[in-house]
Design a protein around this motif. Structure first.
Motif, mmCIF file in Angstrom:
data_model
loop_
_atom_site.group_PDB
_atom_site.id
_atom_site.type_symbol
_atom_site.label_atom_id
_atom_site.label_comp_id
_atom_site.label_asym_id
_atom_site.label_seq_id
_atom_site.Cartn_x
_atom_site.Cartn_y
_atom_site.Cartn_z
ATOM 1 N N SER A 215 0.827 -1.204 0.000
ATOM 2 C CA SER A 215 0.000 0.000 0.000
ATOM 3 C C SER A 215 0.861 1.253 0.000
ATOM 4 O O SER A 215 1.953 1.276 0.545
ATOM 5 N N ALA A 219 -4.895 5.859 3.950
ATOM 6 C CA ALA A 219 -6.239 5.318 3.784
ATOM 7 C C ALA A 219 -7.270 6.296 4.340
ATOM 8 O O ALA A 219 -6.998 7.037 5.289
ATOM 9 N N LYS A 220 -8.433 6.289 3.744
ATOM 10 C CA LYS A 220 -9.534 7.108 4.230
ATOM 11 C C LYS A 220 -10.575 6.194 4.866
ATOM 12 O O LYS A 220 -10.973 5.181 4.277
ATOM 13 N N THR A 227 -11.120 3.185 2.317
ATOM 14 C CA THR A 227 -10.649 3.405 0.955
ATOM 15 C C THR A 227 -9.136 3.506 0.989
ATOM 16 O O THR A 227 -8.585 4.324 1.725
ATOM 17 N N VAL A 228 -8.448 2.675 0.190
ATOM 18 C CA VAL A 228 -6.990 2.636 0.230
ATOM 19 C C VAL A 228 -6.441 2.501 -1.182
ATOM 20 O O VAL A 228 -7.076 1.902 -2.054
ATOM 21 N N SER A 229 -5.272 3.100 -1.435
ATOM 22 C CA SER A 229 -4.625 3.019 -2.740
ATOM 23 C C SER A 229 -3.756 1.771 -2.809
ATOM 24 O O SER A 229 -2.859 1.587 -1.983
ATOM 25 N N LYS A 232 -2.822 -1.061 -9.463
ATOM 26 C CA LYS A 232 -3.813 -1.320 -10.496
ATOM 27 C C LYS A 232 -3.309 -2.440 -11.391
ATOM 28 O O LYS A 232 -2.125 -2.528 -11.699
ATOM 29 N N GLU A 287 -4.562 2.670 -7.804
ATOM 30 C CA GLU A 287 -5.938 3.115 -7.854
ATOM 31 C C GLU A 287 -6.601 2.851 -6.513
ATOM 32 O O GLU A 287 -6.091 2.076 -5.700
ATOM 33 N N GLU A 288 -7.714 3.522 -6.278
ATOM 34 C CA GLU A 288 -8.387 3.390 -4.999
ATOM 35 C C GLU A 288 -9.336 2.190 -5.003
ATOM 36 O O GLU A 288 -10.039 1.937 -5.974
ATOM 37 N N TYR A 289 -9.314 1.478 -3.893
ATOM 38 C CA TYR A 289 -10.217 0.351 -3.673
ATOM 39 C C TYR A 289 -10.970 0.596 -2.369
ATOM 40 O O TYR A 289 -10.430 1.192 -1.431
ATOM 41 N N GLN A 290 -12.195 0.106 -2.319
ATOM 42 C CA GLN A 290 -12.993 0.229 -1.101
ATOM 43 C C GLN A 290 -13.324 -1.142 -0.533
ATOM 44 O O GLN A 290 -13.595 -2.083 -1.276
ATOM 45 N N ASP A 304 -1.359 -3.572 5.589
ATOM 46 C CA ASP A 304 -1.439 -4.049 4.219
ATOM 47 C C ASP A 304 -1.325 -5.571 4.200
ATOM 48 O O ASP A 304 -1.389 -6.239 5.236
#
Length: 313
Positions: A215, A219-220, A227-229, A232, A287-290, A304
């Motif tokens: 990661s 993270a948000k 939500t974390v980057s 991709k 990219e962001e994943y939730q 991570d």
């Protein structure tokens, strides 16, 4: 900073750096970029060599959650108040703050513990105003002055003379954002050295620093949604199967791990399959994943796929 000063818990607490934290994070990212790029170079070719051998079989990078990710934090005291500090970038070196070091001697002397004490060591305080226990100045001095010749093999720096020892603060990166933490400041004629003053029990970090973390960024968290980057999925060679990444999450009472599950589809990358290995773009795209948690994150540690803590906004 030295594990001898901040050891004692599992995951083993390590001493936090301050000003070098961002550089360490970049080194982890560069390592991840290099690892990703090697996937396209497995045939042994270089950019200046013509490709040779049979057509390459594209294998996606693996970012699945490892078995050690959650157990590494099983002992984290999630209910303790105040919550222990979780370091993002543990280090075994003191922080160099302020001053001037034009020759590099001060940095080398600090790294190798080449220090001489010419000042008294304060006898207190033993805790912060909030009651958090502190490391003694004597213990901090023992750690910062411990000989570490392996840090700069063959070097012969001139010893730094410590002329004052005071209790101050140093900035560290934690899993809950940057924080100013108590630190013992050892002042010399050229630079000042900071060593964390929190007691061993108040600082937590993974027992082993992963070579590569999956990661990047912060993270948000909103309620039970994280939500974390993460990386991709890249497109493979023409004729190879198309794959995608889907986020996965595992939870325990003390931590939450996020990673990526690889899904290979029936689709095929357009174009004729190459007779020789095709080149891949070495750029790692995020990219962001939730993910949705069973319960809000709370005081648990977000990590991570390897168990490395992630900063939470």
């Amino acid at each position: 900073m030295a594990s001898s000063a901040l050891g004692g818990n599992r995951p083993a607490p390590r001493e936090p750096p301050a000003v070098r934290a961002r550089l360490i994070g970049m080194r982890r990212l560069l390592a991840l970029l290099l690892l990703t790029g090697l996937a396209g170079c497995a045939s042994g070719t270089t950019p200046s060599d013509p490709p040779s051998g049979p057509a390459a079989v594209d294998e996606p990078q693996t970012y699945a959650i490892t078995e050690q990710a959650l157990p590494a934090w099983a002992a984290f005291p999630v209910d303790r108040a105040p919550r222990p500090v979780v370091l993002l970038h543990p280090s075994e070196d003191p922080d160099t703050i302020g001053g001037s070091d034009p020759t590099g001697n001060a940095k080398t002397a600090a790294l190798t513990g080449k220090l001489v004490l010419a000042a008294g060591l304060p006898r207190g305080p033993v805790s912060t105003p909030e009651g958090v226990p502190l490391l003694s100045a004597a213990d901090a001095w023992a750690a910062v002055s411990r000989p570490r010749p392996e840090k700069a093999p063959g070097s012969t720096p001139t010893a730094l003379t410590v002329t004052a020892v005071t209790l101050g603060t140093t900035k560290v990166d934690t899993d809950r954002g940057p924080r100013d933490l108590p630190a013992w400041i050892f002042t010399t004629d050229s630079v000042a050295l900071a060593w964390p003053a929190l007691a061993k029990s108040e600082i937590w970090a993974p027992e082993k620093t992963p070579t590569v973390g999956s990661s990047v960024g912060t993270a948000k968290v909103s309620g039970s949604t994280v939500t974390v980057s993460l990386p991709k999925a890249r497109q493979g060679c023409p004729g190879s199967k198309v794959f995608r990444y889907e986020p996965e999450v595992r939870e325990s009472a003390t931590s939450v791990a996020v990673g990526l599950r690889t899904v290979v589809t029936d689709e095929v990358v357009p174009g004729a399959p190459p007779k020789e290995p095709c080149a891949h773009d070495m750029m790692l795209v995020m990219e962001e994943y939730q993910v949705t948690l069973a319960n809000p994150l709370g005081a648990r540690v977000l990590v991570d796929n390897l168990g490395w803590p992630i900063a939470v906004a």
